[in-house]
Design an enzyme around this catalytic site. Sequence first.
Site, mmCIF file in Angstrom:
data_model
loop_
_atom_site.group_PDB
_atom_site.id
_atom_site.type_symbol
_atom_site.label_atom_id
_atom_site.label_comp_id
_atom_site.label_asym_id
_atom_site.label_seq_id
_atom_site.Cartn_x
_atom_site.Cartn_y
_atom_site.Cartn_z
ATOM 1 N N ILE A 51 -6.414 21.523 -1.165
ATOM 2 C CA ILE A 51 -6.811 22.104 -2.392
ATOM 3 C C ILE A 51 -5.361 22.295 -3.422
ATOM 4 C CG2 ILE A 51 -8.454 23.800 -1.173
ATOM 5 C CD1 ILE A 51 -6.445 25.967 -1.415
ATOM 6 N N LYS A 103 0.505 11.353 1.600
ATOM 7 C CA LYS A 103 -0.971 11.266 1.345
ATOM 8 C C LYS A 103 -1.424 12.679 1.178
ATOM 9 C CE LYS A 103 -1.563 6.776 3.124
ATOM 10 N NZ LYS A 103 -0.175 6.697 4.057
ATOM 11 N N VAL A 104 -1.162 13.386 0.144
ATOM 12 C CA VAL A 104 -1.207 14.874 -0.165
ATOM 13 C C VAL A 104 -3.022 14.893 -0.402
ATOM 14 C CG1 VAL A 104 -0.628 16.834 -1.408
ATOM 15 C CG2 VAL A 104 0.921 15.296 -1.011
ATOM 16 N N ALA A 105 -3.596 15.841 0.507
ATOM 17 C CA ALA A 105 -4.975 15.849 0.203
ATOM 18 C C ALA A 105 -5.618 17.357 0.655
ATOM 19 C CB ALA A 105 -5.534 14.823 1.166
ATOM 20 N N GLY A 137 -0.050 -3.691 3.176
ATOM 21 C CA GLY A 137 -0.895 -4.586 3.868
ATOM 22 C C GLY A 137 -0.308 -5.887 4.091
ATOM 23 N N GLY A 177 1.966 -8.977 5.611
ATOM 24 C CA GLY A 177 2.499 -9.161 6.676
ATOM 25 C C GLY A 177 1.756 -9.011 7.792
HETATM 26 P P1 BMP Z 1 3.302 -2.061 7.590
HETATM 27 O O1 BMP Z 1 3.587 -3.110 6.373
HETATM 28 O O2 BMP Z 1 3.919 -2.095 8.707
HETATM 29 O O3 BMP Z 1 1.639 -2.639 7.697
HETATM 30 O O4 BMP Z 1 3.025 -0.845 6.749
HETATM 31 C C1 BMP Z 1 2.476 -0.484 5.527
HETATM 32 C C2 BMP Z 1 2.723 1.032 5.454
HETATM 33 O O5 BMP Z 1 1.885 1.299 4.211
HETATM 34 C C3 BMP Z 1 2.483 2.067 6.324
HETATM 35 O O6 BMP Z 1 3.550 2.929 5.991
HETATM 36 C C4 BMP Z 1 1.281 2.578 6.168
HETATM 37 O O7 BMP Z 1 0.987 4.052 6.421
HETATM 38 C C5 BMP Z 1 0.987 2.389 4.684
HETATM 39 N N1 BMP Z 1 -0.366 2.384 3.892
HETATM 40 C C6 BMP Z 1 -0.968 1.219 4.387
HETATM 41 O O8 BMP Z 1 -0.668 0.354 5.128
HETATM 42 N N2 BMP Z 1 -2.486 1.080 3.780
HETATM 43 C C7 BMP Z 1 -2.874 2.022 2.951
HETATM 44 O O9 BMP Z 1 -3.787 1.683 2.415
HETATM 45 C C8 BMP Z 1 -1.818 2.982 2.332
HETATM 46 C C9 BMP Z 1 -0.510 3.166 2.892
HETATM 47 O O10 BMP Z 1 0.255 4.118 2.704
#
Ligand code: BMP
Length: 218
Positions: free
Chosen positions: A63, A59-61, A168, A170
């Site tokens: 300068i 999540k490079v953020a 997102g 599961g």
């Molecule tokens: P999980 O299926 O265990 O919820 O994992 C989701 C993965 O996606 C995690 O690595 C989380 O950091 C990443 N992630 C997220 O869940 N939502 C975002 O909006 C961006 C993400 O990188």
Amino acid sequence: NTHMILALDITDREEALKIAEDVWEFVDAIKVGYPLILATGLGIIRELAEFTPVIADFKVADIPNTNRLICDQVFEAGADAVIAQGFTGRDSLDACVEIASEYRKDVFVVSEMSHPGGADFMQPVAEAIAKMALEAGAFGLVAPATRPERVKKIRKIIGDKLTIISPGVGAQGGRASDVIAAGADWVIVGRSIYKAKFPKEAARQIAEEIQDEIRGEY
Ligand code: BMP
């Protein structure tokens, strides 16, 4: 093509490699981030690259100059793609895209995050970020499986020009088939696979759900 990416947020090296070996045939890529890398070191990227392409979720953020330095390290370590935030603006994103293209690798840009707080500040700017990512020559976007209607909206803006990968599913409440139907190309799944009693079975089930959805569309 399984349309699935494994989010390997495990902090034990052996365990992470075991899961990767167990489920690689059901995923098209493995996403690694701070939990795994901080715990085990950057070398884990090359180890995992034996199984699938690796997406480095830093999540490079920063300068532009710092982004350039970060991306250089990430691609030197063997990653096939990096994830950057979009809210830092066009010049910061350009820096990531510039380094990625030197290595012939890809950049994904987060437009809006999947957790409830992702709707607070990110959602209002998500569409502008999507347009910027398109103009900057990014490869794809990260958009929330917890809000398929948002993925649909973003897909309308970018057309077929960018890939959408969607976390997102599961554990956070989203359904793989719903977000694929909304226009995502890949779902990102972490806990529902690596915390399952039988990770391989869990991966197989989600992969089948996705294939059923795709077949249903034609
Ligand atoms: P999980 O299926 O265990 O919820 O994992 C989701 C993965 O996606 C995690 O690595 C989380 O950091 C990443 N992630 C997220 O869940 N939502 C975002 O909006 C961006 C993400 O990188």
